[in-house]
Design a protein around this motif. Structure first.
Motif, PDB file in Angstrom:
ATOM      1  N   SER A  27       3.542   2.935  -4.838  1.00  0.00           N
ATOM      2  CA  SER A  27       2.351   3.695  -5.228  1.00  0.00           C
ATOM      3  C   SER A  27       2.436   4.220  -6.668  1.00  0.00           C
ATOM      4  O   SER A  27       1.482   4.797  -7.176  1.00  0.00           O
ATOM      5  CB  SER A  27       2.112   4.856  -4.261  1.00  0.00           C
ATOM      6  OG  SER A  27       3.282   5.636  -4.148  1.00  0.00           O
ATOM      7  N   SER A  28       3.558   3.980  -7.332  1.00  0.00           N
ATOM      8  CA  SER A  28       3.670   4.442  -8.714  1.00  0.00           C
ATOM      9  C   SER A  28       3.480   3.272  -9.678  1.00  0.00           C
ATOM     10  O   SER A  28       3.749   2.125  -9.332  1.00  0.00           O
ATOM     11  CB  SER A  28       5.039   5.089  -8.945  1.00  0.00           C
ATOM     12  OG  SER A  28       6.062   4.170  -8.646  1.00  0.00           O
ATOM     13  N   ASN A  53      -8.434   2.987  -6.653  1.00  0.00           N
ATOM     14  CA  ASN A  53      -8.209   3.586  -5.343  1.00  0.00           C
ATOM     15  C   ASN A  53      -9.547   3.687  -4.610  1.00  0.00           C
ATOM     16  O   ASN A  53     -10.541   4.120  -5.186  1.00  0.00           O
ATOM     17  CB  ASN A  53      -7.588   4.975  -5.496  1.00  0.00           C
ATOM     18  CG  ASN A  53      -7.229   5.575  -4.157  1.00  0.00           C
ATOM     19  OD1 ASN A  53      -6.701   4.892  -3.284  1.00  0.00           O
ATOM     20  ND2 ASN A  53      -7.514   6.856  -3.993  1.00  0.00           N
ATOM     21  N   ASN A  67      -5.754   1.465  -0.982  1.00  0.00           N
ATOM     22  CA  ASN A  67      -5.352   2.865  -1.083  1.00  0.00           C
ATOM     23  C   ASN A  67      -4.127   2.909  -2.001  1.00  0.00           C
ATOM     24  O   ASN A  67      -3.011   2.593  -1.588  1.00  0.00           O
ATOM     25  CB  ASN A  67      -5.019   3.428   0.304  1.00  0.00           C
ATOM     26  CG  ASN A  67      -4.664   4.905   0.259  1.00  0.00           C
ATOM     27  OD1 ASN A  67      -4.025   5.380  -0.683  1.00  0.00           O
ATOM     28  ND2 ASN A  67      -5.064   5.639   1.267  1.00  0.00           N
ATOM     29  N   THR A  68      -4.350   3.282  -3.256  1.00  0.00           N
ATOM     30  CA  THR A  68      -3.231   3.271  -4.213  1.00  0.00           C
ATOM     31  C   THR A  68      -2.354   4.507  -4.084  1.00  0.00           C
ATOM     32  O   THR A  68      -1.187   4.473  -4.460  1.00  0.00           O
ATOM     33  CB  THR A  68      -3.758   3.195  -5.663  1.00  0.00           C
ATOM     34  OG1 THR A  68      -4.581   4.339  -5.907  1.00  0.00           O
ATOM     35  CG2 THR A  68      -4.546   1.936  -5.899  1.00  0.00           C
ATOM     36  N   LYS A  69      -2.920   5.586  -3.541  1.00  0.00           N
ATOM     37  CA  LYS A  69      -2.134   6.832  -3.429  1.00  0.00           C
ATOM     38  C   LYS A  69      -1.014   6.681  -2.395  1.00  0.00           C
ATOM     39  O   LYS A  69       0.088   7.168  -2.588  1.00  0.00           O
ATOM     40  CB  LYS A  69      -3.036   7.988  -3.055  1.00  0.00           C
ATOM     41  CG  LYS A  69      -4.032   8.366  -4.151  1.00  0.00           C
ATOM     42  CD  LYS A  69      -4.735   9.668  -3.831  1.00  0.00           C
ATOM     43  CE  LYS A  69      -5.890   9.982  -4.755  1.00  0.00           C
ATOM     44  NZ  LYS A  69      -5.573   9.840  -6.173  1.00  0.00           N
ATOM     45  N   GLU A  70      -1.332   5.986  -1.311  1.00  0.00           N
ATOM     46  CA  GLU A  70      -0.314   5.775  -0.271  1.00  0.00           C
ATOM     47  C   GLU A  70       0.294   4.382  -0.321  1.00  0.00           C
ATOM     48  O   GLU A  70       1.223   4.086   0.417  1.00  0.00           O
ATOM     49  CB  GLU A  70      -0.919   6.053   1.098  1.00  0.00           C
ATOM     50  CG  GLU A  70      -1.302   7.515   1.260  1.00  0.00           C
ATOM     51  CD  GLU A  70      -1.929   7.817   2.609  1.00  0.00           C
ATOM     52  OE1 GLU A  70      -1.367   7.373   3.626  1.00  0.00           O
ATOM     53  OE2 GLU A  70      -2.983   8.468   2.629  1.00  0.00           O
TER      54      GLU A  70
END
Lengths: 112, 113
Positions: A27-28, A53, A67-70
């Motif tokens: 996710s980074s 996202n 979902n890029t955050k998770e």
């Protein structure tokens, strides 16, 4: 080592079933997530490139979410047909590496 | 048809030999990528060239080298071949430096005996 994981490894469904697969990625340093369709004896063919996202993309009966955050993406196939039988690959493009890292794919077999 | 061409389609050679694989990108694409797909592994990124310059490097062995020429076609040179180098080698191209869609060629199947 950056890991891109796909599940399940393989899937057997009946014609008309809807199905979905998962791609997990770091996710980074996210830049883009690619989906490719790879039929036996052919070369990978691009389905989607997703960068934001919450992105949702659709091509016929195939759609994908991001979902890029998770760090995950889902690929959905509605009403599977035998011609959908292929390996579906996702690939993560991260800023730290400047290269596309592929998962090992989900092999989909659709029985008529 | 992606517009990316690769030659030859198949190649059979012996251990210790050297081969050259060739790729022509889609018209207008500046980046060329090389991938290796072995029997028990997924697509492994080898190297990327952008407009003639090396841009990114993956798990490429020292026995392997590549270049991109002024007309943007690329060659992958594999030397001192070993049995384990037997694989499908794909070339892909994209418009720019790598974030966007990559278009894959039909691949070259290399068999080292």
């Amino acid at each position: 080592i950056l890991n891109v994981e796909q599940s399940p490894q393989s899937l057997h469904v009946q014609e008309g079933d809807s199905t979905n697969f998962t791609c997990s990625f770091p996710s980074s340093n996210f830049y883009a997530l690619h989906w490719y369709r790879w039929e036996t004896a052919k070369s990978p063919e691009a389905l989607f490139v997703m960068t934001l996202n919450g992105d949702e993309k659709k091509k016929g009966r195939i759609s994908a979410t991001l979902n890029t955050k998770e760090g995950y993406s889902y690929l959905y196939i509605k009403g599977s047909q035998p011609e959908d039988s292929a390996t579906y690959l996702c690939a993560f493009y991260g800023g730290a590496t400047n290269k596309l890292i592929f998962g090992t794919g989900t092999l989909l077999a659709v029985q008529p | 048809d992606s517009g990316v061409t690769q030659t030859p389609k198949h190649l059979i050679t012996a251990t210790g030999q050297r081969v050259t694989l060739r790729c022509s990108p889609r018209s207008g694409d500046l980046s060329v990528y090389w991938y290796q797909q072995s029997l028990d592994q997924g697509l492994q990124f080898l190297i990327q060239y952008y407009n003639g310059e090396e841009r990114a490097k993956g798990n490429i062995l020292e026995r392997f080298s590549a270049q991109q020429f002024p007309d943007l076609h690329s060659e992958l040179n594999l030397s001192s071949l070993e049995l384990g180098d037997s694989a499908l080698y794909f070339c892909a191209s994209s418009v720019n430096r790598g974030l966007e869609t990559q278009y894959f060629g039909p691949g070259t199947r290399l068999l080292v005996l």
